[in-house]
Scaffold this active site. Structure first.
Site, PDB file in Angstrom:
ATOM      1  N   GLY A 106     113.906  -9.329  10.679  1.00  0.00           N
ATOM      2  CA  GLY A 106     115.355  -9.554  10.777  1.00  0.00           C
ATOM      3  C   GLY A 106     115.958  -8.878  11.993  1.00  0.00           C
ATOM      4  N   ARG A 169     110.402 -14.740  10.639  1.00  0.00           N
ATOM      5  CA  ARG A 169     109.601 -14.161   9.556  1.00  0.00           C
ATOM      6  C   ARG A 169     108.368 -15.046   9.354  1.00  0.00           C
ATOM      7  NH1 ARG A 169     112.654 -10.067   7.455  1.00  0.00           N
ATOM      8  NH2 ARG A 169     114.911 -10.338   7.477  1.00  0.00           N
ATOM      9  N   GLY A 170     107.348 -14.498   8.707  1.00  0.00           N
ATOM     10  CA  GLY A 170     106.131 -15.271   8.441  1.00  0.00           C
ATOM     11  C   GLY A 170     105.332 -15.509   9.717  1.00  0.00           C
ATOM     12  N   ASP A 195     109.112  -2.788   8.304  1.00  0.00           N
ATOM     13  CA  ASP A 195     107.956  -2.440   7.475  1.00  0.00           C
ATOM     14  C   ASP A 195     106.902  -3.552   7.445  1.00  0.00           C
ATOM     15  OD1 ASP A 195     109.822  -3.966   6.085  1.00  0.00           O
ATOM     16  OD2 ASP A 195     109.285  -3.145   4.134  1.00  0.00           O
ATOM     17  N   GLY A 196     107.342  -4.807   7.305  1.00  0.00           N
ATOM     18  CA  GLY A 196     106.394  -5.927   7.298  1.00  0.00           C
ATOM     19  C   GLY A 196     105.662  -6.026   8.628  1.00  0.00           C
ATOM     20  N   THR A 223     114.741  -1.629  11.731  1.00  0.00           N
ATOM     21  CA  THR A 223     115.280  -2.244  10.524  1.00  0.00           C
ATOM     22  C   THR A 223     116.625  -1.627  10.198  1.00  0.00           C
ATOM     23  OG1 THR A 223     115.112  -2.398   8.126  1.00  0.00           O
ATOM     24  CG2 THR A 223     113.769  -0.705   9.148  1.00  0.00           C
ATOM     25  N   ASP A 225     117.844  -1.621   7.375  1.00  0.00           N
ATOM     26  CA  ASP A 225     117.712  -1.044   6.034  1.00  0.00           C
ATOM     27  C   ASP A 225     117.294   0.430   6.061  1.00  0.00           C
ATOM     28  OD1 ASP A 225     118.340  -3.497   5.084  1.00  0.00           O
ATOM     29  OD2 ASP A 225     116.443  -3.890   4.076  1.00  0.00           O
TER      30      ASP A 225
HETATM   31  N1  LIG Z   1     101.371  -7.256   4.874  1.00  0.00           N
HETATM   32  C1  LIG Z   1     101.519  -7.926   6.008  1.00  0.00           C
HETATM   33  N2  LIG Z   1     100.449  -8.185   6.784  1.00  0.00           N
HETATM   34  C2  LIG Z   1     100.592  -8.845   7.950  1.00  0.00           C
HETATM   35  N3  LIG Z   1     101.763  -9.285   8.428  1.00  0.00           N
HETATM   36  C3  LIG Z   1     102.862  -9.062   7.710  1.00  0.00           C
HETATM   37  C4  LIG Z   1     102.812  -8.370   6.467  1.00  0.00           C
HETATM   38  N4  LIG Z   1     104.067  -8.295   5.965  1.00  0.00           N
HETATM   39  C5  LIG Z   1     104.859  -8.933   6.853  1.00  0.00           C
HETATM   40  N5  LIG Z   1     104.151  -9.383   7.905  1.00  0.00           N
HETATM   41  C6  LIG Z   1     104.639 -10.121   9.065  1.00  0.00           C
HETATM   42  O1  LIG Z   1     105.525  -9.295   9.809  1.00  0.00           O
HETATM   43  C7  LIG Z   1     106.605 -10.058  10.310  1.00  0.00           C
HETATM   44  C8  LIG Z   1     107.926  -9.436   9.940  1.00  0.00           C
HETATM   45  O2  LIG Z   1     107.971  -9.105   8.561  1.00  0.00           O
HETATM   46  P1  LIG Z   1     109.324  -9.067   7.735  1.00  0.00           P
HETATM   47  O3  LIG Z   1     109.042  -8.481   6.416  1.00  0.00           O
HETATM   48  O4  LIG Z   1     109.964 -10.407   7.778  1.00  0.00           O
HETATM   49  O5  LIG Z   1     110.287  -8.156   8.608  1.00  0.00           O
HETATM   50  P2  LIG Z   1     110.270  -6.593   8.932  1.00  0.00           P
HETATM   51  O6  LIG Z   1     109.110  -6.322   9.770  1.00  0.00           O
HETATM   52  O7  LIG Z   1     111.531  -6.398   9.648  1.00  0.00           O
HETATM   53  O8  LIG Z   1     110.215  -5.891   7.611  1.00  0.00           O
HETATM   54  C9  LIG Z   1     106.439 -11.467   9.800  1.00  0.00           C
HETATM   55  O9  LIG Z   1     105.897 -12.258  10.824  1.00  0.00           O
HETATM   56  C10 LIG Z   1     105.467 -11.321   8.643  1.00  0.00           C
HETATM   57  O10 LIG Z   1     104.653 -12.458   8.462  1.00  0.00           O
HETATM   58  O1  LIG Z   2     117.357 -12.308   7.894  1.00  0.00           O
HETATM   59  P1  LIG Z   2     117.200 -12.763   6.504  1.00  0.00           P
HETATM   60  O2  LIG Z   2     115.904 -13.447   6.317  1.00  0.00           O
HETATM   61  O3  LIG Z   2     118.361 -13.510   5.980  1.00  0.00           O
HETATM   62  O4  LIG Z   2     117.062 -11.469   5.615  1.00  0.00           O
HETATM   63  C1  LIG Z   2     118.066 -10.606   5.295  1.00  0.00           C
HETATM   64  C2  LIG Z   2     117.444  -9.256   5.023  1.00  0.00           C
HETATM   65  O5  LIG Z   2     117.091  -8.639   6.215  1.00  0.00           O
HETATM   66  C3  LIG Z   2     117.442  -7.268   6.189  1.00  0.00           C
HETATM   67  O6  LIG Z   2     118.479  -7.096   7.112  1.00  0.00           O
HETATM   68  C4  LIG Z   2     116.259  -6.387   6.476  1.00  0.00           C
HETATM   69  O7  LIG Z   2     115.463  -7.007   7.363  1.00  0.00           O
HETATM   70  P2  LIG Z   2     114.078  -6.467   7.882  1.00  0.00           P
HETATM   71  O8  LIG Z   2     113.207  -6.121   6.733  1.00  0.00           O
HETATM   72  O9  LIG Z   2     113.606  -7.600   8.682  1.00  0.00           O
HETATM   73  O10 LIG Z   2     114.408  -5.279   8.710  1.00  0.00           O
HETATM   74  C5  LIG Z   2     117.882  -6.985   4.771  1.00  0.00           C
HETATM   75  O11 LIG Z   2     118.861  -6.007   4.712  1.00  0.00           O
HETATM   76  C6  LIG Z   2     118.320  -8.332   4.306  1.00  0.00           C
HETATM   77  O12 LIG Z   2     118.061  -8.448   2.944  1.00  0.00           O
HETATM   78 MG   LIG Z   3     111.477  -5.207   6.069  1.00  0.00          MG
END
Ligand SMILES: Nc1ncnc2c1ncn2[C@@H]1O[C@H](COP(=O)(O)OP(=O)(O)O)[C@@H](O)[C@H]1O
Ligand SMILES: O=P(O)(O)OC[C@H]1O[C@](O)(COP(=O)(O)O)[C@@H](O)[C@@H]1O
Ligand SMILES: [Mg+2]
Length: 460
Positions: A106, A169-170, A195-196, A223, A225
């Site tokens: 995000g 994402r993804g 974190d992802g 993030t 968050d």
């Molecule tokens: N456990 C995981 N292993 C590998 N890639 C991941 C994992 N979790 C999330 N990702 C990848 O990291 C990217 C960002 O993850 P996301 O959860 O959307 O945002 P953020 O990194 O901000 O928490 C996406 O491309 C997602 O597919």
């Molecule tokens: O951008 P999207 O997919 O609508 O997701 C919104 C979410 O992204 C966040 O801003 C956090 O995003 P990240 O985990 O990517 O940092 C959350 O607070 C909110 O729930």
């Molecule tokens: Mg996250």
């Protein structure tokens, strides 16, 4: 662990103490490559710059993670991390560097500042000329053409919200990503994400190490968050809190201007309530702050309705802040399976809309005929799709420069981030495993309780 002398357990007459610090080892290219060559940093031959004594850091410069201790405890221990900053010897020849920068997940205020500073730092300090932006997150490595970046191009990016490189994402496909890194000849990869993203970055780093590639990987935690552990806070968080306060102020004005007015604000915070907590502490207009880490209930003794009844009787208005991940277990779900986004994050039901409905239902039932208003504000993306404030811009700049110095020094698989105000290098896997949640048993939450005097929602 020994504390000397130890006659008074409360530490009242303590003159010195020893803390047992365990130095965390950072992965380095030399761990798996037979003979990587080191070179003097080009900063040494820069005519305009004469480093002062102590400018270059070495293995002996560390940062201790824990700063708060209870002297009556038996052992005082902490982990320690290498301090971030320039090293005299580097493991790249700048003319051979091909750096890739990617933003994932995000949006967060400051993303463009980090990108800009990575480009400027690599270009100006180390003379790197091959810098590439990966488009649209992890999927961009293997499905889109990279964008060549230079200092002129990025010069005012720090004044823009969002990410010029785009994000998504993804789309995480380990082998396709690492194959693309090899095919494009990138030997430095800078990954900006939450974190992802960090969990993905650990996998990328491990695969690069398994293939024994001469590629340094650094991550910069992002993030709104603020759910990334070990570091003090993630960049953009303070800007988001500042914006959140504007929503709270508006809710307060609306609530104050109506008989029995309630201002209800929903803030981001998927599994953590840091934005709600910090906005509450800084705004002082909030009567009750609801976060995912502290379950709450509506009806009965000690519940939200009883508390709001009191507040409305006392002040004629009240403001409630709710983090989006709070109260999810109370909202009726029609579909059995919970939804996930492309990255596997849970997609929540709207706690704000639900709570507004519950508040109206309660008032109608218990106070029929009395005037009552709930004004619901959901600023959603308005708190993150903005330019970083001055503090976050400064923070992003130091993060980017820290990451560059670390990668140049041959470190890899690490995250750059501040620990108690000082910039450190932390192994990526350690960060990816550590979640920063609001600890409802510590002083931060206690401050919220004392500022709002809200219920603890512990049923007696
Ligand atoms: N456990 C995981 N292993 C590998 N890639 C991941 C994992 N979790 C999330 N990702 C990848 O990291 C990217 C960002 O993850 P996301 O959860 O959307 O945002 P953020 O990194 O901000 O928490 C996406 O491309 C997602 O597919
Ligand atoms: O951008 P999207 O997919 O609508 O997701 C919104 C979410 O992204 C966040 O801003 C956090 O995003 P990240 O985990 O990517 O940092 C959350 O607070 C909110 O729930
Ligand atoms: Mg996250």
């Amino acid at each position: 662990m020994n504390v000397q002398p130890k006659p008074h357990q409360d530490g009242q007459h303590l003159e010195s103490l020893a803390i047992n610090a365990t130095l965390v080892r950072l992965p380095h290219l030399t761990d798996y490559l037979p003979h990587p060559q080191s070179h003097p940093t080009p900063l040494e031959s820069n005519h305009f710059y004469h480093p002062f004594d102590g400018f270059y850091l070495s293995h002996s410069d560390i940062i201790i993670r824990r700063t708060i201790y209870d002297l009556s405890a038996n052992s005082l221990s902490s982990s320690a991390y290498p301090r971030a900053g320039p090293r005299k010897e580097i493991f790249y020849q700048p003319q051979n560097v091909r750096a890739a920068i990617v933003t994932c997940g995000g949006l967060c205020p400051g993303l463009n500042t980090v990108i800009r500073e990575l480009v400027v730092g690599l270009w100006e300090q180390y003379g790197v000329r091959e810098i590439f932006g990966i488009k649209a997150g992890y999927r961009g490595f293997y499905s889109m053409d990279p964008v060549k970046l230079d200092v002129k191009m990025v010069h005012n990016w720090h004044k823009r919200g969002g990410t010029v490189l785009e994000t998504s994402r993804g789309g995480f496909d380990l082998h396709k990503i690492v194959n693309a890194i090899e095919e494009h000849g990138y030997n430095q990869v800078y990954i900006i994400g939450g974190d992802g993203t960090l969990r993905g970055a650990v996998k990328i780093f491990n695969e690069i190490r398994r293939r024994k590639l001469y590629v340094g990987v650094a991550a910069i935690p992002k993030t709104v968050d603020n759910d990334v552990g070990i570091i003090d806070r993630s960049f953009g968080f303070q800007t988001a809190v500042e914006k959140a306060q504007q929503a709270i102020s508006a809710a307060h004005v609306e609530a104050e201007s109506a008989p029995n007015g309630i201002g209800l604000v929903k803030l981001m915070g998927r599994t953590t309530g840091h934005i709600a907590l910090n906005a509450t502490l800084s705004s002082r207009d909030v009567d009750c702050c609801l976060i995912p880490e502290n379950s709450f209930y509506l009806e009965g003794k000690g519940g939200l309705f009883e508390f709001l009844d009191d507040r409305l009787a006392q002040n004629g208005h009240a403001v409630v802040v709710v983090a989006e991940g709070a109260g999810q277990d109370m909202i009726p779900r029609t579909d059995a399976a919970s939804q996930k986004d492309e990255s596997g994050n849970p997609v929540f039901l709207d706690v704000g809309v639900w709570l507004k409905g519950e508040l109206k239902r309660w008032w109608e039932r218990d106070h029929k005929g009395e005037l009552f208003t709930v004004k619901y504000i959901d600023p959603t993306y308005m708190i993150r799709a903005v330019t970083a404030n001055a503090t976050d811009n400064l923070y992003c700049t130091l993060l980017a420069h820290s990451a560059i110095h670390g990668v140049m020094a041959g470190y890899t698989g690490f995250v750059a981030g501040p620990i108690k105000g000082n910039y450190a290098y932390i192994p990526m896997d350690e960060i990816a495993e550590t979640k920063n949640q609001v600890d409802t048993k510590d002083h931060n939450w206690a401050w919220v309780r004392s500022v709002t005097t809200q219920p603890d929602f512990e049923r007696t």
